[in-house]
Scaffold this motif. Sequence first.
Motif, mmCIF file in Angstrom:
data_model
loop_
_atom_site.group_PDB
_atom_site.id
_atom_site.type_symbol
_atom_site.label_atom_id
_atom_site.label_comp_id
_atom_site.label_asym_id
_atom_site.label_seq_id
_atom_site.Cartn_x
_atom_site.Cartn_y
_atom_site.Cartn_z
ATOM 1 N N ARG A 1 0.925 -1.380 -0.099
ATOM 2 C CA ARG A 1 -0.207 -0.243 0.031
ATOM 3 C C ARG A 1 0.869 1.124 0.133
ATOM 4 N NH1 ARG A 1 -4.583 -1.569 4.616
ATOM 5 N NH2 ARG A 1 -4.978 -3.660 3.709
ATOM 6 N N GLU B 1 1.379 4.047 1.228
ATOM 7 C CA GLU B 1 0.934 5.048 2.601
ATOM 8 C C GLU B 1 2.163 5.798 2.850
ATOM 9 O OE1 GLU B 1 -1.989 3.436 5.286
ATOM 10 O OE2 GLU B 1 -1.149 1.334 4.723
ATOM 11 N N GLY C 1 5.367 1.229 12.154
ATOM 12 C CA GLY C 1 4.194 0.229 12.194
ATOM 13 C C GLY C 1 3.448 0.466 11.000
ATOM 14 N N TYR D 1 4.156 0.673 6.699
ATOM 15 C CA TYR D 1 5.037 0.552 5.777
ATOM 16 C C TYR D 1 4.396 0.294 4.312
ATOM 17 C CZ TYR D 1 7.223 -0.427 9.988
ATOM 18 O OH TYR D 1 7.871 -0.446 11.188
ATOM 19 N N PHE E 1 4.254 -4.676 3.577
ATOM 20 C CA PHE E 1 4.184 -5.267 5.092
ATOM 21 C C PHE E 1 3.558 -6.571 4.997
ATOM 22 C CE2 PHE E 1 -0.572 -4.918 5.506
ATOM 23 C CZ PHE E 1 -0.595 -3.888 4.579
ATOM 24 N N GLN F 1 1.274 -9.697 6.211
ATOM 25 C CA GLN F 1 -0.194 -9.923 7.022
ATOM 26 C C GLN F 1 -0.138 -11.608 7.164
ATOM 27 O OE1 GLN F 1 -3.336 -8.441 4.809
ATOM 28 N NE2 GLN F 1 -3.466 -6.668 6.320
ATOM 29 N N ARG G 1 -14.249 -0.079 10.006
ATOM 30 C CA ARG G 1 -13.383 -0.670 9.047
ATOM 31 C C ARG G 1 -13.192 -0.007 7.760
ATOM 32 N NH1 ARG G 1 -10.285 -2.365 9.830
ATOM 33 N NH2 ARG G 1 -9.814 -4.191 8.798
ATOM 34 N N LEU H 1 -12.567 -1.142 4.560
ATOM 35 C CA LEU H 1 -13.119 -1.766 3.442
ATOM 36 C C LEU H 1 -14.667 -1.842 3.514
ATOM 37 C CD1 LEU H 1 -10.399 -3.008 4.711
ATOM 38 C CD2 LEU H 1 -10.334 -4.511 2.330
ATOM 39 N N THR I 1 -3.822 -0.843 15.689
ATOM 40 C CA THR I 1 -4.462 -1.866 15.344
ATOM 41 C C THR I 1 -3.581 -3.137 14.896
ATOM 42 O OG1 THR I 1 -6.394 -0.609 14.518
ATOM 43 C CG2 THR I 1 -6.440 -2.969 14.065
ATOM 44 N N VAL I 2 -3.565 -4.210 15.421
ATOM 45 C CA VAL I 2 -2.734 -5.448 15.110
ATOM 46 C C VAL I 2 -3.407 -6.276 14.418
ATOM 47 C CG1 VAL I 2 -0.936 -4.917 16.965
ATOM 48 C CG2 VAL I 2 -2.984 -6.518 17.573
ATOM 49 N N ALA J 1 -7.178 -10.306 9.370
ATOM 50 C CA ALA J 1 -5.830 -10.096 8.967
ATOM 51 C C ALA J 1 -5.017 -9.452 10.143
ATOM 52 C CB ALA J 1 -5.770 -9.298 7.763
ATOM 53 N N MET J 2 -3.709 -10.226 10.390
ATOM 54 C CA MET J 2 -2.974 -9.357 11.345
ATOM 55 C C MET J 2 -1.847 -8.977 10.960
ATOM 56 S SD MET J 2 -1.967 -12.560 13.724
ATOM 57 C CE MET J 2 -3.116 -13.857 13.681
ATOM 58 N N GLY J 3 -1.268 -7.798 11.267
ATOM 59 C CA GLY J 3 0.063 -7.038 10.576
ATOM 60 C C GLY J 3 1.144 -7.784 11.553
HETATM 61 P P1 ATP Z 1 -5.121 1.157 9.506
HETATM 62 O O1 ATP Z 1 -6.304 1.715 9.934
HETATM 63 O O2 ATP Z 1 -3.716 1.073 10.517
HETATM 64 O O3 ATP Z 1 -4.511 1.724 8.305
HETATM 65 P P2 ATP Z 1 -6.403 -1.037 8.153
HETATM 66 O O4 ATP Z 1 -7.680 -0.992 8.413
HETATM 67 O O5 ATP Z 1 -6.003 -0.083 6.906
HETATM 68 O O6 ATP Z 1 -5.302 -0.335 9.269
HETATM 69 P P3 ATP Z 1 -6.397 -3.819 7.341
HETATM 70 O O7 ATP Z 1 -6.595 -3.550 5.778
HETATM 71 O O8 ATP Z 1 -7.714 -4.319 8.209
HETATM 72 O O9 ATP Z 1 -5.829 -2.395 8.223
HETATM 73 O O10 ATP Z 1 -5.197 -4.787 7.603
HETATM 74 C C1 ATP Z 1 -4.991 -5.472 8.898
HETATM 75 C C2 ATP Z 1 -3.824 -5.389 9.480
HETATM 76 O O11 ATP Z 1 -2.850 -5.206 8.581
HETATM 77 C C3 ATP Z 1 -3.846 -3.760 10.237
HETATM 78 O O12 ATP Z 1 -4.654 -4.207 11.531
HETATM 79 C C4 ATP Z 1 -2.545 -3.775 10.578
HETATM 80 O O13 ATP Z 1 -1.885 -4.543 11.517
HETATM 81 C C5 ATP Z 1 -1.952 -4.305 9.252
HETATM 82 N N1 ATP Z 1 -1.478 -3.193 8.407
HETATM 83 C C6 ATP Z 1 -2.325 -2.616 7.594
HETATM 84 N N2 ATP Z 1 -1.638 -1.724 6.741
HETATM 85 C C7 ATP Z 1 -0.330 -1.694 7.172
HETATM 86 C C8 ATP Z 1 0.869 -0.935 6.815
HETATM 87 N N3 ATP Z 1 0.797 -0.042 5.838
HETATM 88 N N4 ATP Z 1 1.665 -1.306 7.373
HETATM 89 C C9 ATP Z 1 1.985 -2.395 8.381
HETATM 90 N N5 ATP Z 1 1.025 -2.979 8.936
HETATM 91 C C10 ATP Z 1 -0.394 -2.713 8.098
#
Ligand code: ATP
Length: 429
Positions: A114, A116, A121, A123, A126, A128, A260, A262, A282-283, A307-309
């Motif tokens: 992504r 971002e 925390g 990247y 990253f 999952q 969320r 999505l 959020t982990v 999904a967990m990061g």
């Molecule tokens: P956030 O609100 O932190 O951007 P998200 O809702 O976009 O998270 P999800 O798409 O639900 O994240 O992804 C599930 C998990 O993947 C997140 O809870 C986080 O632990 C991890 N994650 C998401 N984006 C990243 C990122 N750019 N770098 C590292 N870990 C990530």
Amino acid sequence: MSKSLQAIRGMNDILPEQTPLWRYFEGTVARLLDNYGYKQIRMPIVEFTELFKRSIGEVTDIVEKEMYTFEDRNGDSLTLRPEGTAACVRAVLEHGITGGGQVQKLWYIGPMFRHERPQKGRYRQFHQIGLEVFNLDGPDIDAELITMTWRLWGELGIRDAVKLELNSLGTSESRGRYREALVEYLSAHHDKLDEDSQRRLKTNPLRVLDTKNADTQAVLVDAPKMADYLDDESRAHFEGLKARLDAVGIPYVLNPKLVRGLDYYSKTVFEWVTDKLGAQGTVCAGGRYDGLVEQMGGKPTTGVGFAMGIERLVLMLETLEQIPEEISRQVDVYLCAFGEEAELAGLALAERVRDQLPNLRLQVNAGAGSFKSQFKKADKSGALYALILGDDEMAQQLVGFKPLRGQGEQQSIAWDALAAHLATCVVQG
Ligand code: ATP
Ligand code: MG
């Protein structure tokens, strides 16, 4: 170093000193998922862009501004996967393995991409571990997913540092009614909303609930609540989930603003959050997506997943110093040999020992060296014991056995008895 030879910003190397902790984490999760009866699936890292647009939703942060999209040599628009659910659904549909109501309990691991702003925390590449369950529509399976993560936090020693947040988004019908009420309320307060929220009000109003803007948050205090719009079925499902969490003794807090990022969620949504990682709290996050498979062209098939990061969880293990001692030691025994003849005998002896003790972590000195330099390397390797083959040992077909960490005296052991001796003093993983 010239710029072209650097890694891409936000895409990290995971260095040898870090990989033991990653492997410990990944191994712990994999074992747990095996034990609960989940099977691994592996999907490609690149998919047609259309897949993500259709599943994640056109007006989400991911699709609007975070995807790595490019044209390949055929002129097809491809995207590096930003998440795993879309590809997993594509795969089960393509191979027909959820047809006729077949239950699938699947998990996957790997890199996601992504675009971002990189920070602690967060990247651009990253990793999952994700999990998806198809064709089970009750709260029992939602509860199993959460229970499994709860057990994982326990095994990792981080249970006290995470908190479960829970919400229900209802079915798409009740969410539709709620959306109308929310739009009506927010439109009446349009001028007090931040710019982003004003835009979302038109494109994806539920996401306004997710705002970090204080003024908009103040407006939201009196906004209609999803809980008041839940249909009976969603309400019963949510009660069923909470009853099961209570039965296991898993604490949770209800967060009506949890929507969320999505589009595809319905009914249960949840996040495990921590205050140990700063803003990236959020982990692990997930929920139910009963309409997604149909939306992607399949027969009605319910789904739920999370999904967990991995980066964030590894960071947590480091921050909370929950690093098991055994992973810091990579070598059990280090064999030093002095002279050509001893090297040949040492090599053969090492292979014999490895035949008998396949889990022994035995490192044979390479690059010769003096007595002093080989011992230095043995010590630096972290090994518990050094094995020594010099002229004296060779003459008697013995090997010197020297404890390096102060556990007992040096002794000599016959070559034939070496494996049996090592088996008694090295705990093998
Ligand atoms: P956030 O609100 O932190 O951007 P998200 O809702 O976009 O998270 P999800 O798409 O639900 O994240 O992804 C599930 C998990 O993947 C997140 O809870 C986080 O632990 C991890 N994650 C998401 N984006 C990243 C990122 N750019 N770098 C590292 N870990 C990530
Ligand atoms: Mg995000």
